[in-house]
Design an enzyme around this catalytic site. Structure first.
Site, PDB file in Angstrom:
ATOM      1  N   ASN A   1      32.948  15.503  10.761  1.00  0.00           N
ATOM      2  CA  ASN A   1      33.955  15.571  11.809  1.00  0.00           C
ATOM      3  C   ASN A   1      35.137  16.443  11.365  1.00  0.00           C
ATOM      4  O   ASN A   1      35.132  17.003  10.264  1.00  0.00           O
ATOM      5  CB  ASN A   1      34.401  14.153  12.200  1.00  0.00           C
ATOM      6  CG  ASN A   1      34.779  14.035  13.661  1.00  0.00           C
ATOM      7  OD1 ASN A   1      35.391  14.940  14.224  1.00  0.00           O
ATOM      8  ND2 ASN A   1      34.417  12.919  14.268  1.00  0.00           N
TER       9      ASN A   1
ATOM     10  N   HIS B   1      43.206  15.622 -12.879  1.00  0.00           N
ATOM     11  CA  HIS B   1      43.957  15.889 -14.102  1.00  0.00           C
ATOM     12  C   HIS B   1      44.090  14.593 -14.894  1.00  0.00           C
ATOM     13  O   HIS B   1      44.102  13.511 -14.315  1.00  0.00           O
ATOM     14  CB  HIS B   1      45.373  16.396 -13.764  1.00  0.00           C
ATOM     15  CG  HIS B   1      45.389  17.677 -13.013  1.00  0.00           C
ATOM     16  ND1 HIS B   1      45.434  18.905 -13.625  1.00  0.00           N
ATOM     17  CD2 HIS B   1      45.359  17.934 -11.687  1.00  0.00           C
ATOM     18  CE1 HIS B   1      45.437  19.854 -12.707  1.00  0.00           C
ATOM     19  NE2 HIS B   1      45.391  19.286 -11.518  1.00  0.00           N
TER      20      HIS B   1
END
Length: 180
Positions: A81, A111
């Site tokens: 979608n 990270h």
């Protein structure tokens, strides 16, 4: 977080990824302004973004975002979608008949939490979504997660752990774990 993939920032591998991200961002920006009915134009841009044609009966409602594209593997009869994001550098595999609601985000790289390492390294792992799973609106799927066959991820869920087949997972409330 899984460390299937570990990359030093400012390395040749990172530089190559960064160049691909710039190219893919340019391609997706073009894709996202095409008239919705321009099937040929969309198909051509998706082929450049993914490095191969879209499989049969894949439906993607723009806007659509990916940072790399070449590591996004979509099977037949996948439905995506509007306004979904696939940060696919470490690999995302979406199996047949998976339904993905609006604003779903798949993130394969992150990270380290440690502030001293945060700007030096990227780490992560691939995401795998098995057949006939349904990912609800606004869900976020984090690095290294596998979602089992027929599983449902509720709207707004943040998924950091594997989801068993034929199960429902919910939850998006942020919880403080530690401070520094």
């Amino acid at each position: 977080m899984p460390h299937d993939h570990l990359m030093r920032i400012h390395s040749p591998e990172f530089q190559a990824m960064a160049e691909r991200v710039l190219r893919t961002t340019e391609l997706t920006s073009r894709l996202n302004v095409l008239p919705f009915e321009d099937e040929a134009g969309k198909a051509e841009l998706f082929e450049q973004i993914l490095g191969r044609p879209l499989p049969d009966r894949v439906t993607i409602y723009p806007p659509f975002y990916t940072d790399h594209g070449l590591n996004l593997d979509l099977a037949e009869r996948v439905f995506i979608n509007q306004n979904c994001t696939f940060l696919d550098y470490a690999g995302i595999r979406i199996a047949e008949r998976v339904m993905i609601g609006p604003r779903v985000t798949f993130i394969t790289m992150s990270h380290p939490v440690d502030p001293g390492q945060r700007r030096e390294w990227l780490s992560g792992g691939p995401i795998n979504v098995a057949e006939n799973a349904w990912i609800g609106a606004g869900a976020t799927i984090l690095p290294g997660v596998s979602i089992g066959r027929d599983a449902v991820v509720a709207a707004g869920a943040v998924v950091a752990d594997d989801v068993p087949a034929a199960s429902l997972v919910t939850g998006g409330k942020a919880t403080l774990h530690r401070q520094w």
